[in-house]
Design an enzyme around this catalytic site. Structure first.
Site, short mmCIF file in Angstrom:
data_model
loop_
_atom_site.label_atom_id
_atom_site.label_comp_id
_atom_site.label_asym_id
_atom_site.label_seq_id
_atom_site.Cartn_x
_atom_site.Cartn_y
_atom_site.Cartn_z
N SER A 125 -2.54 8.08 -2.71
CA SER A 125 -3.73 8.42 -1.92
C SER A 125 -3.48 9.75 -1.23
CB SER A 125 -3.93 7.30 -0.90
OG SER A 125 -4.65 7.78 0.19
N SER A 126 -4.56 10.45 -0.85
CA SER A 126 -4.36 11.75 -0.21
C SER A 126 -3.71 11.61 1.17
CB SER A 126 -5.70 12.48 -0.09
OG SER A 126 -6.61 11.69 0.60
N CYS A 127 -3.68 10.39 1.74
CA CYS A 127 -3.08 10.24 3.07
C CYS A 127 -1.55 10.30 3.04
CB CYS A 127 -3.56 8.96 3.75
SG CYS A 127 -2.86 7.51 3.01
N TYR A 154 0.84 2.60 5.64
CA TYR A 154 0.28 2.62 4.29
C TYR A 154 0.84 3.82 3.53
CZ TYR A 154 -3.60 3.07 0.94
OH TYR A 154 -4.36 3.19 -0.19
N LYS A 158 3.09 4.05 0.07
CA LYS A 158 2.62 4.79 -1.12
C LYS A 158 3.66 5.83 -1.54
CE LYS A 158 -1.30 2.98 -2.08
NZ LYS A 158 -1.46 2.31 -3.36
N HIS A 197 -14.55 2.76 4.83
CA HIS A 197 -14.41 4.21 4.93
C HIS A 197 -15.74 4.83 5.34
CE1 HIS A 197 -11.01 3.31 2.00
NE2 HIS A 197 -10.43 3.78 3.07
N1 LIG Z 1 -10.77 3.55 -1.82
C1 LIG Z 1 -10.35 4.79 -1.68
O1 LIG Z 1 -11.02 5.65 -1.08
C2 LIG Z 1 -9.02 5.20 -2.26
C3 LIG Z 1 -8.63 6.54 -2.12
C4 LIG Z 1 -7.43 6.94 -2.65
C5 LIG Z 1 -6.62 6.03 -3.29
N2 LIG Z 1 -7.00 4.74 -3.44
C6 LIG Z 1 -6.06 3.82 -4.10
O2 LIG Z 1 -6.66 3.08 -5.12
C7 LIG Z 1 -6.05 1.79 -5.20
C8 LIG Z 1 -7.14 0.72 -5.19
O3 LIG Z 1 -7.92 0.87 -4.01
P1 LIG Z 1 -9.37 0.22 -3.87
O4 LIG Z 1 -10.14 1.11 -2.98
O5 LIG Z 1 -9.88 -0.14 -5.19
O6 LIG Z 1 -9.03 -1.10 -3.03
P2 LIG Z 1 -9.80 -2.50 -3.01
O7 LIG Z 1 -11.24 -2.30 -3.34
O8 LIG Z 1 -9.45 -3.14 -1.72
O9 LIG Z 1 -9.13 -3.29 -4.21
C9 LIG Z 1 -7.81 -3.68 -4.18
C10 LIG Z 1 -7.65 -4.88 -5.07
O10 LIG Z 1 -6.29 -5.30 -5.02
C11 LIG Z 1 -6.27 -6.71 -4.88
N3 LIG Z 1 -5.04 -7.10 -4.20
C12 LIG Z 1 -4.64 -6.74 -2.96
N4 LIG Z 1 -3.47 -7.34 -2.66
C13 LIG Z 1 -3.13 -8.10 -3.75
C14 LIG Z 1 -2.06 -8.96 -4.04
N5 LIG Z 1 -1.09 -9.19 -3.15
N6 LIG Z 1 -2.05 -9.59 -5.24
C15 LIG Z 1 -3.04 -9.38 -6.13
N7 LIG Z 1 -4.10 -8.58 -5.91
C16 LIG Z 1 -4.15 -7.94 -4.72
C17 LIG Z 1 -7.48 -7.02 -4.04
O11 LIG Z 1 -7.84 -8.37 -4.17
P3 LIG Z 1 -8.48 -9.14 -2.88
O12 LIG Z 1 -9.65 -8.34 -2.46
O13 LIG Z 1 -8.78 -10.49 -3.41
O14 LIG Z 1 -7.39 -9.12 -1.85
C18 LIG Z 1 -8.51 -6.08 -4.65
O15 LIG Z 1 -9.13 -6.61 -5.78
C19 LIG Z 1 -5.08 1.69 -4.05
O16 LIG Z 1 -3.79 1.94 -4.50
C20 LIG Z 1 -5.52 2.81 -3.13
O17 LIG Z 1 -4.44 3.34 -2.42
C21 LIG Z 1 -8.18 4.29 -2.93
#
Ligand SMILES: NC(=O)c1ccc[n+]([C@@H]2O[C@H](COP(=O)([O-])OP(=O)(O)OC[C@H]3O[C@@H](n4cnc5c(N)ncnc54)[C@H](OP(=O)(O)O)[C@@H]3O)[C@@H](O)[C@H]2O)c1
Length: 330
Positions: A125-127, A154, A158, A197
């Site tokens: 992530s950018s953070c 976090y 990462k 967000h």
């Molecule tokens: N969203 C952003 O703006 C953003 C920006 C930069 C990078 N990212 C990166 O992209 C990735 C995904 O982010 P996202 O925004 O898609 O997050 P998200 O919508 O919260 O999805 C994360 C998924 O992971 C599952 N999960 C979490 N803990 C788990 C565990 N212990 N076992 C199995 N499944 C688990 C969650 O299931 P449950 O919901 O059932 O817990 C959910 O389906 C992350 O690595 C994040 O750092 C996101």
């Protein structure tokens, strides 16, 4: 069959095409990013996808993860499962953020390597970049200064994930790559007012103000800070592009290369939601970092650029929100 793993291949010349029937595991396929990767792989005709919900497989559980990899033996892994949240969630649950993310990524990276996976993609992530990194932020500024304290738990997890991918590549020749997306938005986003967000939070705020005929919407701060937003389906395209075209240890930023002020963003969302009231900025509230923008020259040199204009992306996100409003978390 992919090409054999090499330590320092040229990113331009080495193309690593996944067969349409290759066994691909998308960890976190119900999340914002994972569901976009799933949509894209289905659209492109990949038909051997391995999926587990959080309740079917808790990735913090090492023996469960080991067993799953032994049974299923996925060849390609997209790790989109993580404990994710905004400033409020990060500062309320620091232990959960550092523990879950360290466990999930350690278990999955190690199990993928031990089961001879062909390739692994890690999402940072950018953070991870320092709070006062020069803008736009280049990949090289990693670990050159202090992190933003509100989400350092976090970010540290990462950074450990990136380093683990690099260490497994160096010691074992494991083809693990890491990419750093900017702020994402799109269908499947988290619209929780406390935990989400800025973009989905604003969409929901304006939508609710419209429905309830509120005279004004108040946005925290001056509206001056500038941020970058990438449509999640574009990110999914970037993950597939890098899975097929990139085999190096250096991390890769993924963004649009363009930023927008929070004021401009709020005005755009006001128009898209059709809210007629007034938009007010509460200058007594803190603004946060003045600018956060990724330098995307590395991924551009590799041959990838984002394609969804911000307005179009927000419009389709709003359509998704309206369609799913009953099921949206809180
Ligand atoms: N969203 C952003 O703006 C953003 C920006 C930069 C990078 N990212 C990166 O992209 C990735 C995904 O982010 P996202 O925004 O898609 O997050 P998200 O919508 O919260 O999805 C994360 C998924 O992971 C599952 N999960 C979490 N803990 C788990 C565990 N212990 N076992 C199995 N499944 C688990 C969650 O299931 P449950 O919901 O059932 O817990 C959910 O389906 C992350 O690595 C994040 O750092 C996101």
């Amino acid at each position: 069959m992919g090409l054999p793993i090499t330590h320092h291949p040229s990113p331009i010349t080495l193309v690593y095409i996944m067969n349409k029937n290759a066994k691909i595991y998308i960890a976190g396929h119900r999340g914002l990013v994972g569901s976009a990767i799933l949509r894209l792989l289905i659209k492109r005709g990949y038909d051997n996808l391995v999926l587990r919900t959080h309740s079917e497989l808790d990735l913090t559980n090492q023996s469960g993860v080991t067993e799953f990899f032994k049974q299923e033996g996925p060849e390609y892994i997209f790790l989109a499962a993580a404990r994710v949240g905004g400033i409020h969630a990060n500062s309320t649950y620091p232990a959960d953020f550092i523990r879950s993310n360290l466990l999930v990524q350690t278990n999955v990276i190690d199990a993928a390597y031990r089961n001879n996976a062909k390739k692994f993609l890690f999402l940072g992530s950018s953070c991870i970049y320092p709070k006062f990194a020069p803008q736009p932020m280049k990949e090289e500024c990693l670990l050159t200064g202090e992190l933003e304290p509100t989400n350092e738990w976090y970010a540290i997890a990462k950074i450990a994930g990136i380093k683990m991918c690099q260490a497994y590549r160096r010691q074992y020749g494991f083809n693990a790559i890491s990419l750093m997306p900017t702020n994402l938005y799109g269908p499947g986003d988290n619209f929780d007012l406390e935990d989400s967000h800025v973009l989905p939070a604003l969409l929901r705020k304006f939508h609710e103000a419209k429905i309830n005929a509120r005279p004004e919407v108040v946005v925290w701060g001056t509206g001056a800070p500038r941020r970058e937003f990438l449509y999640v389906d574009d990110l999914a395209e970037a993950t597939l592009f890098l899975m097929e075209n990139y085999n190096e240890e250096k991390i890769v930023n993924v963004g649009t290369g363009k930023d927008i002020s929070i004021k401009e963003l709020a005005e755009l969302i006001k128009v898209i939601t059709g809210y007629q009231g007034e938009l007010i900025f509460d200058h007594s509230k803190p603004d946060g970092t003045p600018r956060k923008l990724l330098d995307i020259s590395r991924i551009e040199r590799l041959g990838w650029t984002s394609k969804t204009p911000l307005r179009e992306g927000i419009e389709s996100t709003y359509k998704w929100f309206l369609k799913n409003i009953q099921d949206i978390r809180r």
